[in-house]
Scaffold this active site. Structure first.
Site, short mmCIF file in Angstrom:
data_model
loop_
_atom_site.label_atom_id
_atom_site.label_comp_id
_atom_site.label_asym_id
_atom_site.label_seq_id
_atom_site.Cartn_x
_atom_site.Cartn_y
_atom_site.Cartn_z
CG ASP A 110 -2.30 0.63 0.89
OD1 ASP A 110 -2.30 1.84 0.60
OD2 ASP A 110 -3.34 -0.04 0.94
CG HIS A 166 -0.86 1.58 -3.30
ND1 HIS A 166 -2.11 1.31 -2.77
CD2 HIS A 166 -0.48 0.44 -3.95
CE1 HIS A 166 -2.47 0.07 -3.09
NE2 HIS A 166 -1.50 -0.48 -3.80
#
Length: 460
Positions: free
Chosen positions: A292, A315
């Protein structure tokens, strides 16, 4: 007029390169000296580029004293400093007393050492003077623990070994954390050891992997620092978190440096470092690769500095999301200087929900290299998860204002290089791109007129 504009932008360049860097073998405490007072003398009426609908960064900087707002004011901790040789604590009083978790029955042999850790913490926290609590070079298995303050001592937790989470999900019940430090002031947590969340059992049962019931079970955060002021976290390996690896929440004056945070690329919701409602925090000289966000910054956070960050997989570096479920969220004074992102889904992202309110303001992204990043630069003021939300009727938005992208290089992996998807009702303001060169992608801008300085490619 031209001279004053040039001087102002020269100041911005001087400011963003003037932050001290952290040596992973030296002191974490370095006072930041910035020439922030110069901005007081700039007349915004002579600041150059102007648009009534979309004020430029140089227009909006005056009055807000934006660079002063961005400048982290991390304070030298009273009577404490990192020992540049050992990474330990040096004080002006008597030498620190050292105790070990083994002194309280910890075995480090695969047995449950939770109670030994609890007893050792209570002894260290309740003692007077400087204390060093040592985790020796063994593997210690522990269940969820709350390391509570306030403490009488100036406390250092020195981790040489590995602290591992139990893989028994049933022991967490409604607990949303594994290791939490709550209301501990002047705390120093240093390595070179490892904190291992053993998250694989949680990932396999997450809603992203297994959407059938009971996937709603909330996975715990590996390490949480809550209400910890004057905090140093340094030279640690944190891996395979059940969900988020490290959260700093409700903290003031934080130095996080020389951290290695890792989890597989497909591990769900495993943010590296999450900052919420925290002021004056510096994250530096760290390598983060997870499933993430490498770094996520959300509501209530002010004066956040991230320098010398290596990110990927993951991310990217994200501000947000903000404004979910109509909430009012605010983030200000974010400074990212010196980052390398490789193979991430996003690079530098600001994400706000449709229907929210508040602001994300006074933000600088400087000296960033991105390689094969899917969305290198992205602002999305219209975010909505249509699977769970109905955002069609939402008109309000979180204000995004005063954002500078400077000296950004790299390549896109998707054909999208710059995406500024701003709100029609609350458009972005003061967006500046200076010396930005992103290859293999296009630029798309909605409801925003960015200012360009120097070579910028692509342009809207």
């Amino acid at each position: 007029m031209a001279l004053k504009t040039q001087l102002l932008w020269s100041f911005v360049v001087v400011f963003v390169v003037s932050f001290s860097t952290t040596s992973c073998s030296g002191s974490s405490f370095q006072e930041v000296n910035a020439l922030h007072s110069y901005v007081d003398h700039v007349d915004d009426k002579e600041s150059g580029y102007n648009s009534r609908a979309y004020p430029s960064y140089t227009d909006t900087i005056e009055g807000l004293k934006v660079m002063e707002l961005i400048r982290p004011r991390t304070q030298l901790f009273s009577s404490r400093k990192l020992n540049t040789i050992t990474g330990g604590i040096a004080t002006s009083s008597a030498p620190a007393k050292t105790i070990s978790v083994d002194d309280f029955g910890a075995k480090g042999n695969g047995a449950d050492d939770t109670q030994a850790f609890v007893k050792a913490w209570k002894a260290a926290c309740s003692s007077s003077g400087a204390m060093v609590l040592v985790v020796p070079q063994k593997n210690y298995l522990v269940r969820p623990i709350e390391f509570s303050g306030p403490c009488k001592s100036q406390l250092t937790l020195q981790i040489y070994g590995t602290i591992e989470a139990s893989e028994d999900r049933s022991i967490y019940k409604d607990i949303d954390h594994w290791l939490i430090f709550d209301n501990v002031q002047n705390l120093l947590v240093v390595g070179p050891g490892t904190i291992n969340g053993n998250g694989n059992i949680w990932w396999k049962n997450s809603c992203k992997i297994k959407p059938q019931p009971p996937c709603g079970t909330y996975a715990p955060t590996a390490v949480t620092f809550n209400r910890c002021n004057n905090l140093v976290v340094k030279n640690l390996n944190i891996q395979d978190a059940q969900q988020i690896h490290v959260i700093f929440q409700n903290c003031i004056n934080v130095q996080a440096s020389c951290l290695t945070v890792t989890a597989p690329e497909d591990s769900p919701n495993t943010d590296g470092i999450h900052v919420t409602n925290t002021q004056n925090i510096t994250i530096s000289s760290s390598v983060i690769g997870t499933g993430d966000d490498c770094i996520s910054i959300v509501s209530g956070s002010q004066r956040v500095q991230a320098t010398d960050i290596t990110c990927g997989p993951g991310h990217g570096i994200s501000i947000g999301s903000l404004g979910e479920d109509g909430s009012e969220d605010h983030v200000s004074g974010v400074f990212v200087n010196g980052a390398k992102l490789s193979g991430t889904s996003n690079g530098l992202r600001i994400k706000t929900w449709k229907g929210g309110s508040g602001s994300a303001t006074n933000i600088v992204f400087q000296n960033v290299q991105m390689n094969d990043v899917t969305n290198p630069i992205i602002i999305d003021q219209n975010y909505c998860d249509h699977k769970t939300k109905d955002c069609k009727q939402q008109k309000s938005a979180v204000q995004v204002k005063n954002v500078l992208y400077q000296n950004i290089r790299g390549t896109s992996a998707s054909g999208d290089a710059i995406t500024l998807n701003c709100s029609q009702s609350v458009p972005c303001q003061g967006i500046v791109l200076q010396s930005v060169q992103l290859q293999n992608g296009r630029a798309e801008c909605n409801n925003v007129q960015p200012a360009y300085k120097g070579v910028v490619s692509p342009r809207c």
